[in-house]
Enzyme design. Structure first.
Site, mmCIF file in Angstrom:
data_model
loop_
_atom_site.group_PDB
_atom_site.id
_atom_site.type_symbol
_atom_site.label_atom_id
_atom_site.label_comp_id
_atom_site.label_asym_id
_atom_site.label_seq_id
_atom_site.Cartn_x
_atom_site.Cartn_y
_atom_site.Cartn_z
ATOM 1 C CD1 TRP A 342 119.097 14.077 -1.990
ATOM 2 C CD2 TRP A 342 117.837 13.184 -3.604
ATOM 3 N NE1 TRP A 342 118.835 12.770 -1.644
ATOM 4 C CE2 TRP A 342 118.070 12.200 -2.614
ATOM 5 C CE3 TRP A 342 117.073 12.851 -4.721
ATOM 6 C CZ2 TRP A 342 117.557 10.910 -2.705
ATOM 7 C CZ3 TRP A 342 116.558 11.568 -4.822
ATOM 8 C CH2 TRP A 342 116.796 10.617 -3.814
ATOM 9 C CG HIS A 343 116.860 13.338 -8.443
ATOM 10 N ND1 HIS A 343 115.907 14.196 -7.931
ATOM 11 C CD2 HIS A 343 116.289 12.113 -8.429
ATOM 12 C CE1 HIS A 343 114.811 13.508 -7.645
ATOM 13 N NE2 HIS A 343 115.014 12.239 -7.928
ATOM 14 N N GLY A 344 121.402 14.535 -8.639
ATOM 15 C CA GLY A 344 122.684 14.374 -9.305
ATOM 16 C C GLY A 344 123.488 15.648 -9.356
#
Length: 512
Positions: A342-344
């Site tokens: 989700w972060h990257g």
């Protein structure tokens, strides 16, 4: 439009506040909601007007779908709605990464034009997924379009959180006593906003200059020297700490100006004694979402599957290795993998998530083992507390290397340098060493903003515990006195002077 920019502080914010005061202050609450919703869409369009229809279209589609699920709960419709939101996020965030990975693995030579990642898509996607799930489960108590639009697009929390929940925000928008201008709200909100701005422009931004050289060296394929690598890793860890903490404070402060309370999203995570405690303090609303909508459903499904298979359920203090693997390790690692992705879009983020999943499994296993042995879970002896905090901080620094690095290979080069494998000692400027030492004292010894201002309401439904320094240093507790006002005024003036004199820098979480 950045919170630390002149156009926002001196232009957008005063105009929006004036309109809100004019409407809400004269009892036109509905008009105030619409005004803030329109202002928030304008705020979003300032970055790129072409993506405003994407945000608004997503809001309309999910509002209509949520209304249908309220009237006609359907698991199939829910799955389709969640899948559509995930597909939209996946297209913008992961398409380039997917094609690049396939090309590197199989030499497909598939080309794709650059896809610009819309701001805040990760955040408003999660909020709307939660709304759909709760609408299906009958937990949504209100379904009003303008309130829903403001809930998703409210500009203080739109770009980088907190990830708010409809159950805590929608009631505020219809509460006439809360949702109106107050002088106290202006004073408290302005104080929290200025403190967050100070963290961003005075502390976090200069730390980026300390951290960048060694990460750039690692990205070029060179192993940094020992001291250079540690300077970069610790420097970035402190940078993202104050950057994210500053944004969280500014978001809470901005909302308070309009009489709205946001949930706390940051609670001194580097004071945590273990990684379980760390994730209950860092990006707290993300942890809440992952726990409620990913981790708990996985555990529930695994538990039902084990019961259907006739496997024994865990008894307190006597969990078997198989039960621990099925009900703790597997859900934890999968949830943290999703968190990392989700972060990257990059393998380094996947490794970041898996590494924290491993940390959490070890921490949970250690706790279970201590319970089985009859030991106390958390010792209050100062030696044990300090050791636990330092060990947790060290684990976080290592994981942050993957979070910051441009690739897994660059992260491994940084870690090799931190292990001294470059054969070079490197350099550590005295000024950098003093800055790091001073900031660690601030992090570990001083109260956070919610603790300092615990005499008044800042964050939503958050009971800030007093800092251990409060009894010894009177200034560690905020009170509406001339001395406090002068101190905040000086810090705020300095922060504003820096913000107005330099080109504004993005908050680190904007990229997610």
């Amino acid at each position: 439009m950045l919170f630390n920019s002149t156009i926002f502080i001196a232009g957008f914010l005063p105009v929006v506040l004036f309109g809100f005061f004019l409407l809400a202050g004269t009892g036109r609450q509905r008009g105030a909601v619409i005004w803030l919703a329109l202002a928030s869409l304008f705020f979003y369009s300032w970055w790129n007007p072409a993506y405003t229809p994407l945000l608004f279209g997503s809001i309309v589609a999910n509002f209509l779908l949520g209304g249908y699920l309220l009237r006609h709960p359907s698991r199939g419709v829910l799955i389709a709605g969640v899948a559509a939101n995930v597909a939209l996020l996946g297209y913008y965030k992961y398409t380039e990464f997917l094609f690049g990975t396939l090309d590197a693995a199989f030499g497909t030579h598939w080309g794709i034009d650059d896809i610009i990642l819309p701001l805040a898509i990760s955040f408003f996607t999660f909020q709307q997924i939660a709304y759909l799930v709760d609408a299906h489960d009958g937990e949504v108590q209100e379904h009003d379009f303008f309130n829903y639009c403001l809930f998703i697009a409210f500009f203080p929390q739109l770009i980088a959180g907190p990830i708010t929940h409809h159950g805590e925000m929608l009631p505020q928008f219809r509460d006439r006593d809360m949702f109106r201008p107050r002088l106290a709200g202006l004073a408290i909100g302005g104080t929290v906003f200025l403190l967050g701005l100070f963290k961003k422009v005075v502390i976090a931004d200069p730390l980026g200059e300390m951290a960048s050289p060694s990460f750039a060296e690692a990205a070029a394929g060179t192993i940094p020297g020992f001291l250079d690598a540690w300077t970069g890793a610790v420097g970035y860890t402190l940078q993202i700490y104050f950057d994210f903490s500053g944004y969280s404070d500014m978001a809470i402060g901005l909302a308070l100006l309009f009489g709205i309370s946001l949930p706390v999203n940051f609670n001194s995570p580097f004071k945590a004694r273990n990684v379980i405690d760390y994730w209950s303090r860092w990006h707290m609303t993300l942890t809440r979402f992952l726990t409620a909508y990913i981790y708990n459903p996985i555990v529930l499904r695994m538990t039902r599957a084990r019961m259907a298979a006739g496997k024994p359920q865990p008894r307190r203090g006597k969990m078997t290795a198989g039960t621990f693997a099925a009900l703790v390790a597997y859900p934890t690692i999968l949830t943290m993998f999703i968190s990392g992705v989700w972060h990257g879009a990059g393998w380094q983020f996947a490794v970041f998530g898996l590494l924290h999943g491993f940390y959490l499994v070890v921490a949970h296993g250690w706790r279970a083992w201590k319970v089985r042995r009859g030991w106390e879970l958390d010792s209050d002896r100062i030696v044990h507390r300090v050791t636990a905090v330092l060990l947790t901080f060290g684990c976080v620094v290592i994981a942050m290397v993957f979070f910051r690095a441009e690739s897994v290979s660059a992260a491994m080069a940084m870690l090799s340098g931190m292990l001294g494998l470059s054969g070079e000692r490197g350099n550590l400027a005295r000024g950098d060493a003093l800055m790091v030492a001073a900031l660690l004292v601030v992090i570990w010894a001083l109260p956070n903003v919610e603790q300092w201002m615990r005499q008044v309401r800042t964050a939503l439904n958050f009971d800030a515990q007093p800092s251990w320094t409060e009894r010894w240093v009177p200034l560690m507790t905020w009170r509406p006195t001339p001395v406090m006002g002068a101190a905040v005024g000086v810090a705020g003036f300095f922060a504003l002077a820096v913000a107005f004199s330099e080109a504004p820098t993005e908050f680190l979480y904007f990229q997610f």
